[in-house]
Structure formats: C-alpha cells, structure tokens
Design an enzyme around this catalytic site. Sequence first.
Site, mmCIF file in Angstrom:
data_model
loop_
_atom_site.group_PDB
_atom_site.id
_atom_site.type_symbol
_atom_site.label_atom_id
_atom_site.label_comp_id
_atom_site.label_asym_id
_atom_site.label_seq_id
_atom_site.Cartn_x
_atom_site.Cartn_y
_atom_site.Cartn_z
ATOM 1 N N VAL A 60 4.821 3.143 10.492
ATOM 2 C CA VAL A 60 5.784 4.248 10.441
ATOM 3 C C VAL A 60 5.135 5.623 10.594
ATOM 4 O O VAL A 60 5.833 6.621 10.773
ATOM 5 C CB VAL A 60 6.644 4.231 9.150
ATOM 6 C CG1 VAL A 60 7.516 2.997 9.072
ATOM 7 C CG2 VAL A 60 5.780 4.394 7.901
ATOM 8 N N ASN A 86 11.873 3.288 3.272
ATOM 9 C CA ASN A 86 11.210 2.865 2.036
ATOM 10 C C ASN A 86 9.684 2.851 2.124
ATOM 11 O O ASN A 86 9.011 3.018 1.107
ATOM 12 C CB ASN A 86 11.728 1.465 1.664
ATOM 13 C CG ASN A 86 10.853 0.800 0.629
ATOM 14 O OD1 ASN A 86 10.942 1.091 -0.567
ATOM 15 N ND2 ASN A 86 9.978 -0.114 1.072
ATOM 16 N N SER A 138 10.909 9.448 -5.094
ATOM 17 C CA SER A 138 10.136 9.140 -6.312
ATOM 18 C C SER A 138 10.486 10.165 -7.382
ATOM 19 O O SER A 138 10.963 11.266 -7.082
ATOM 20 C CB SER A 138 8.639 9.243 -5.986
ATOM 21 O OG SER A 138 7.873 9.376 -7.159
ATOM 22 N N TYR A 151 1.247 13.298 -2.409
ATOM 23 C CA TYR A 151 2.380 12.412 -2.696
ATOM 24 C C TYR A 151 3.587 13.243 -3.176
ATOM 25 O O TYR A 151 4.710 13.050 -2.717
ATOM 26 C CB TYR A 151 1.973 11.393 -3.767
ATOM 27 C CG TYR A 151 2.968 10.284 -4.003
ATOM 28 C CD1 TYR A 151 3.103 9.243 -3.092
ATOM 29 C CD2 TYR A 151 3.766 10.258 -5.146
ATOM 30 C CE1 TYR A 151 4.006 8.204 -3.314
ATOM 31 C CE2 TYR A 151 4.665 9.224 -5.384
ATOM 32 C CZ TYR A 151 4.783 8.200 -4.462
ATOM 33 O OH TYR A 151 5.678 7.168 -4.682
ATOM 34 N N ALA A 153 4.204 16.358 -2.567
ATOM 35 C CA ALA A 153 4.729 17.128 -1.428
ATOM 36 C C ALA A 153 5.604 16.238 -0.550
ATOM 37 O O ALA A 153 6.679 16.642 -0.095
ATOM 38 C CB ALA A 153 3.577 17.705 -0.608
ATOM 39 N N SER A 154 5.147 15.003 -0.339
ATOM 40 C CA SER A 154 5.917 14.114 0.554
ATOM 41 C C SER A 154 7.260 13.741 -0.069
ATOM 42 O O SER A 154 8.286 13.731 0.613
ATOM 43 C CB SER A 154 5.112 12.842 0.868
ATOM 44 O OG SER A 154 5.011 11.982 -0.258
ATOM 45 N N LYS A 155 7.271 13.471 -1.362
ATOM 46 C CA LYS A 155 8.515 13.027 -1.996
ATOM 47 C C LYS A 155 9.457 14.213 -2.259
ATOM 48 O O LYS A 155 10.677 14.094 -2.136
ATOM 49 C CB LYS A 155 8.215 12.270 -3.289
ATOM 50 C CG LYS A 155 7.414 10.981 -3.063
ATOM 51 C CD LYS A 155 8.112 10.018 -2.112
ATOM 52 C CE LYS A 155 7.436 8.663 -2.035
ATOM 53 N NZ LYS A 155 8.111 7.709 -1.175
HETATM 54 P P1 NAI Z 1 4.250 -1.417 -2.149
HETATM 55 O O1 NAI Z 1 2.888 -0.893 -1.873
HETATM 56 O O2 NAI Z 1 4.407 -2.522 -3.089
HETATM 57 O O3 NAI Z 1 4.995 -1.727 -0.778
HETATM 58 C C1 NAI Z 1 5.020 -0.743 0.241
HETATM 59 C C2 NAI Z 1 5.262 -1.387 1.587
HETATM 60 O O4 NAI Z 1 5.159 -0.370 2.595
HETATM 61 C C3 NAI Z 1 4.193 -2.452 1.910
HETATM 62 O O5 NAI Z 1 4.815 -3.610 2.411
HETATM 63 C C4 NAI Z 1 3.318 -1.758 2.943
HETATM 64 O O6 NAI Z 1 2.703 -2.661 3.846
HETATM 65 C C5 NAI Z 1 4.338 -0.855 3.641
HETATM 66 N N1 NAI Z 1 3.684 0.231 4.363
HETATM 67 C C6 NAI Z 1 2.688 1.046 3.929
HETATM 68 N N2 NAI Z 1 2.287 1.862 4.917
HETATM 69 C C7 NAI Z 1 3.036 1.553 6.000
HETATM 70 C C8 NAI Z 1 3.076 2.028 7.334
HETATM 71 N N3 NAI Z 1 2.247 2.989 7.763
HETATM 72 N N4 NAI Z 1 3.969 1.484 8.198
HETATM 73 C C9 NAI Z 1 4.809 0.502 7.790
HETATM 74 N N5 NAI Z 1 4.810 -0.008 6.543
HETATM 75 C C10 NAI Z 1 3.924 0.522 5.660
HETATM 76 O O7 NAI Z 1 5.091 -0.149 -2.677
HETATM 77 P P2 NAI Z 1 6.477 -0.091 -3.490
HETATM 78 O O8 NAI Z 1 6.157 0.151 -4.891
HETATM 79 O O9 NAI Z 1 7.351 -1.200 -3.106
HETATM 80 O O10 NAI Z 1 7.024 1.297 -2.896
HETATM 81 C C11 NAI Z 1 8.105 1.408 -1.994
HETATM 82 C C12 NAI Z 1 8.532 2.861 -1.973
HETATM 83 O O11 NAI Z 1 8.895 3.250 -3.302
HETATM 84 C C13 NAI Z 1 7.426 3.821 -1.547
HETATM 85 O O12 NAI Z 1 7.974 4.821 -0.719
HETATM 86 C C14 NAI Z 1 6.931 4.397 -2.857
HETATM 87 O O13 NAI Z 1 6.378 5.674 -2.689
HETATM 88 C C15 NAI Z 1 8.213 4.423 -3.654
HETATM 89 N N6 NAI Z 1 8.009 4.463 -5.092
HETATM 90 C C16 NAI Z 1 7.254 3.488 -5.731
HETATM 91 C C17 NAI Z 1 7.027 3.578 -7.094
HETATM 92 C C18 NAI Z 1 6.199 2.579 -7.845
HETATM 93 O O14 NAI Z 1 5.833 2.844 -9.013
HETATM 94 N N7 NAI Z 1 5.892 1.420 -7.305
HETATM 95 C C19 NAI Z 1 7.595 4.688 -7.868
HETATM 96 C C20 NAI Z 1 8.394 5.608 -7.121
HETATM 97 C C21 NAI Z 1 8.569 5.500 -5.783
#
Ligand code: NAI
Length: 251
Positions: A60, A86, A138, A151, A153-155
């Site tokens: 992405v 996401n 987030s 992070y 800044a992005s969110k």
């Molecule tokens: P995760 O690390 O478990 O899963 C993230 C997914 O995004 C992975 O499958 C990864 O391969 C994919 N990804 C990463 N870079 C990518 C790229 N360049 N192109 C395509 N796919 C890519 O993370 P999680 O926890 O499921 O997070 C999902 C969203 O929720 C994120 O945007 C994160 O910032 C947000 N979030 C997560 C929190 C947490 O505590 N886990 C808290 C608040 C927000």
Amino acid sequence: MDELAGKVAIVTGAAMGIGARITELLVQAGASVVAADIAHDELTKRFGRAGSVRTCRTDVRQRSDCEALAAAAIDLHDRVDILINNAGITRRAPLADTTDELWDNVLQTNLASAFYMARAVVPTMRAQRGGVIVNVASINAIRGNLELTAYGASKGGMAGMTRVMAMELAPDNIRVNALCPGTVDTPMNDEYLADVEDPKAAMEMLVTKHPMGRIATADDVAWAALFLASDRSSFITGVSLPIDGGRHLGR
Ligand code: NAI
C-alpha cells in the site's frame, strides 16, 4: 447475517490481526471481499480457499499498487461499496532517531495509502451513488504516546482526512469514518511486547491504561468496522470513534 449480500468490499492489511477479522465478518455478512496485503503467503493461507474472498498482493506504500487493487476489484465485481483502509505499521523512536526512512515508511503505509485508495475508488462509488470508507486510525489520532512521532502524525492525519472527505463526499451518499482503537491483541502488539525488556510488566502497563481493565480484541474493532460499513450507521459520517475501553478519557 446477510445484510451485506451483494456488496463488494476492499480490505487492506487483511492477512492478520484486525484486517483479517474484519474480512471474516464482512464475509459472514454476505459481502464479496478483495483482500490485500504485502504478506501474500499469509493472506492466501488464511483466505485462499474462501469462495467470496479474492486475494491481492499489494504494497500500500505504492500508489500504483493501490490503483491496481482498486482496478482489480472493479474489474471483478463492477462495483465497490466498502473500502477498509486498515494496513498499518508502528515504528518507535525518539524524535532525534526518527530518520527520514522511518518517517516516509510510516506515513506512506498508514496515511498516503488511505488517500491513494480513497481517490481510486471514489469515482466508482460516486457513479453508484453510494459507498462507505472506514479508516482504521488509532488512539494516537486523539492523544499522544511517547516515541511515536511518525505514527501519531499518520493517525492524526487520517482523522483529519476522514473529516474533510466526509464533508466532500456526503452529497454523493459516501460516508467516511475512522476507528481509533486503543491497544489491540494482534501480531502488531506481540511484536511490540517481544521487543521490550519485560513483556509481562509492559502488558500490565498497557492494561492499566485502559479503564475497562483489558486491551481490545480484534473482534472489538472488527464489529465496529462492520457497523460503520453497514446501513445501520447510515447517518454517521466524519467521526473518529474510540474503541479503547475508555482510554481516551484520560489515563
Ligand atoms: P498487524 O501488524 O497485526 O497487521 C497489519 C497488517 O498490515 C499485516 O497483515 C501486514 O502484513 C499488513 N501490512 C503492513 N504493511 C503493509 C503494506 N505496505 N502493504 C500492505 N499490507 C501491509 O496490525 P494490526 O494490529 O492488525 O493493525 C491494523 C491497523 O490497526 C493498523 O493500521 C494499526 O495501526 C491499527 N491499530 C492497531 C493497534 C494495535 O494495538 N494493534 C492499535 C490502534 C490501531
């Protein structure tokens, strides 16, 4: 549970964590999903056999990948009803150690991607006279956390973008909302805990930050995404919804 029957959804970062759970719930609700991730092996392991999921290898951070993803969904289904932005990464560093590479990586992955994807699907949503965009932001869109300049800044940017897009797209019946989870039990959080000196103490600290006494599950976030993606939230647009057991209230 077939209220999304006939709807077409795109989910980025669908291979694991929150994105995988959102994909599962969308499928249960009857949607056809184009699931995208840079970790394509993980993605196909998880969804390769699911009839209503097509997988797409997507980085992405690349505008061309995002445009190809949108085009693939439109070619396949002739429409896009739901876009779930996401995919995301966290990279911790004090300001002085926040390199240009770190900044660019986080901003491209978390923020620019959501802009590229929205810009690519909106013409189709406009032509259909409707659609829904859910941006997974987030708690860092609402309050600060140490060592997360890029992070945050992005969110924060995502929440701002959500408000502006919601205003612009409302006349086209396109709703745009953001989710603001606190800490969520996903591989992202496992990665953080694996990196600290005392994971048990770090986990306890995270839990105490959430007044409800636990961190979130991917389910907590995915059900909110499903609500915002469905017509049950048909008059809600431009919000950044905390899903954090009360963490945004002040601890
Ligand atoms: P995760 O690390 O478990 O899963 C993230 C997914 O995004 C992975 O499958 C990864 O391969 C994919 N990804 C990463 N870079 C990518 C790229 N360049 N192109 C395509 N796919 C890519 O993370 P999680 O926890 O499921 O997070 C999902 C969203 O929720 C994120 O945007 C994160 O910032 C947000 N979030 C997560 C929190 C947490 O505590 N886990 C808290 C608040 C927000």
